[in-house]
Write a protein that holds these residues in place. Structure first.
Motif, PDB file in Angstrom:
ATOM      1  N   GLU A   5      49.895  16.733  -2.794  1.00  0.00           N
ATOM      2  CA  GLU A   5      50.115  15.769  -3.875  1.00  0.00           C
ATOM      3  C   GLU A   5      48.801  15.124  -4.290  1.00  0.00           C
ATOM      4  N   LEU A   7      45.688  16.055  -4.531  1.00  0.00           N
ATOM      5  CA  LEU A   7      44.480  16.194  -3.715  1.00  0.00           C
ATOM      6  C   LEU A   7      43.231  16.249  -4.600  1.00  0.00           C
ATOM      7  N   SER A  21      48.262  19.590  -6.965  1.00  0.00           N
ATOM      8  CA  SER A  21      49.594  19.358  -6.402  1.00  0.00           C
ATOM      9  C   SER A  21      50.391  20.656  -6.414  1.00  0.00           C
ATOM     10  N   GLY A  49      43.381  19.191   7.603  1.00  0.00           N
ATOM     11  CA  GLY A  49      42.761  18.021   8.197  1.00  0.00           C
ATOM     12  C   GLY A  49      41.300  18.191   8.567  1.00  0.00           C
ATOM     13  N   PRO A  52      38.312  15.502   4.816  1.00  0.00           N
ATOM     14  CA  PRO A  52      39.097  14.357   4.330  1.00  0.00           C
ATOM     15  C   PRO A  52      39.112  14.329   2.804  1.00  0.00           C
ATOM     16  N   GLU A  55      41.005  11.531  -2.637  1.00  0.00           N
ATOM     17  CA  GLU A  55      42.278  10.963  -3.087  1.00  0.00           C
ATOM     18  C   GLU A  55      43.378  11.968  -2.786  1.00  0.00           C
ATOM     19  N   GLY A  56      44.629  11.490  -2.795  1.00  0.00           N
ATOM     20  CA  GLY A  56      45.766  12.370  -2.624  1.00  0.00           C
ATOM     21  C   GLY A  56      46.130  12.592  -1.167  1.00  0.00           C
ATOM     22  N   SER A  57      47.115  13.442  -0.954  1.00  0.00           N
ATOM     23  CA  SER A  57      47.612  13.681   0.398  1.00  0.00           C
ATOM     24  C   SER A  57      48.161  15.089   0.520  1.00  0.00           C
ATOM     25  N   ALA A  58      48.267  15.552   1.763  1.00  0.00           N
ATOM     26  CA  ALA A  58      48.883  16.843   2.064  1.00  0.00           C
ATOM     27  C   ALA A  58      49.664  16.706   3.359  1.00  0.00           C
ATOM     28  N   THR A  59      50.864  17.252   3.384  1.00  0.00           N
ATOM     29  CA  THR A  59      51.670  17.238   4.596  1.00  0.00           C
ATOM     30  C   THR A  59      52.133  18.647   4.922  1.00  0.00           C
ATOM     31  N   PRO A  64      51.119  14.607   7.908  1.00  0.00           N
ATOM     32  CA  PRO A  64      49.749  15.121   7.813  1.00  0.00           C
ATOM     33  C   PRO A  64      49.431  16.006   9.011  1.00  0.00           C
ATOM     34  N   ARG A  67      48.454  14.635  12.380  1.00  0.00           N
ATOM     35  CA  ARG A  67      49.444  13.878  13.158  1.00  0.00           C
ATOM     36  C   ARG A  67      50.455  14.779  13.854  1.00  0.00           C
TER      37      ARG A  67
END
Length: 310
Positions: A5, A7, A21, A49, A52, A55-59, A64, A67
């Motif tokens: 999302e 990234l 995304s 991971g 870094p 902006e944005g995120s990835a799972t 993530p 984690r």
């Protein structure tokens, strides 16, 4: 499941990846495509991971990657087959992986068999492996934890035709059992053969994404041939539909069959042929989407950009 999302990755004034995304669902192979320097590897490193995001995120599987407890038991990753320790044998490499992941060491020999590395090769030091053998070992390492997600960057590099066919079969079987595959490759025909969906990136941005059939059919357009080619051409022009001559009296129209058929009917043109055009496949789609998509780098930043987006 892989969810990306927005990234974005910037290195100073160079934007390597911008607002990327997409989603990779279980039971599918997603082909992640783009020219050199488009940002594919940077995106995959952010998902895993290793880099870094700005902006944005990835799972992956809802969290993530960093984690995930003991991530190798859930996600198999191959980003660089050349990163393996050259002084260890193939079997030692996999048995050490088994120890780290907490799986039965006997799985190392099973995975060597799965990827087609014979006992003689398993006893050799990795430094003496060909690129294709390193790729097979890297895939075996990615599979050691029996993951449900695979993230593979150029895994077919160095494989011969038989190895590429083996790779295709392995990935389709993995997805067929409900696994999720994100696959980056320059071998477009092989990606077309194995993938369910495409994500095309150019200049660090998404150029197109969707189901394989949808993207390829959209690019191909419609083939139409009429009893009176002149009248058909006039009808298409009158309807504002762009077209080109196919060379056998037919026209290739940049519109769906319904729009073409209605234009011909309004003009009273008798049609002899009306069907989806035979496009040039993934290669033509790729070239059309990426040809003019990459932005120019700021003055003096070209070398930095090339290094950043690898």
């Amino acid at each position: 499941m892989i969810e990306v999302e927005g990234l974005t990755k910037r290195y100073g004034d160079v934007t390597a990846v911008a607002d990327v995304s997409f989603t990779c669902a279980p039971g599918t192979v997603t082909g992640f495509l783009g020219p050199n320097g488009a940002g594919k590897s940077t995106t995959m490193r952010m998902i895993c991971g290793l880099t870094p995001p700005t902006e944005g995120s990835a799972t992956v599987k809802g969290v993530p990657y960093r984690r995930i407890a003991n991530p190798g038991r859930h996600v198999g990753v191959l980003l660089d087959a050349g990163a393996q320790h050259a002084g260890r044998t193939g079997r030692e490499t996999l048995r050490l992986t088994a120890q780290i992941l907490g799986v039965d060491p006997a799985r190392a020999d099973r995975m060597l068999e799965v990827v087609g590395l014979p006992a003689k090769a398993a006893r050799r030091r990795v430094g003496g492996y060909s690129l294709g053998m390193r790729q097979r070992l890297g895939i075996a390492q990615a599979l050691m934890g029996d993951p449900s997600v695979l993230i593979l960057d150029e895994p077919a590099n160095g494989l011969d035709p038989e190895g590429i066919y083996w790779m295709r079969t392995l990935l389709r079987d993995f997805a067929g059992r409900g696994g999720t595959v994100l696959l980056s490759s320059h071998l477009l025909r092989e990606v077309e053969a194995v993938a369910d969906r495409f994500v095309v990136i150019a200049g660090g941005r998404i150029a197109a994404q969707g189901a394989k059939e949808e993207l390829l059919s959209r690019h191909g357009g419609t083939r139409v041939r009429g009893e009176d080619p002149g009248a058909l051409g006039a009808a298409l022009t009158g309807a504002g539909l762009a077209f080109r001559t196919a060379g056998d009296g037919a026209f290739l129209v940049d519109a769906d069959a319904g729009a073409v058929g209605r234009a011909a009917a309004r003009a009273g043109v008798v049609l002899l042929e009306l069907r989806q055009a035979d496009g040039g496949g993934l290669e033509e789609l790729f070239l059309s989407l990426t040809a003019a998509a990459a932005p120019s780098a700021p003055a003096g930043a070209t070398g930095k950009a090339e290094e950043a987006v690898r």
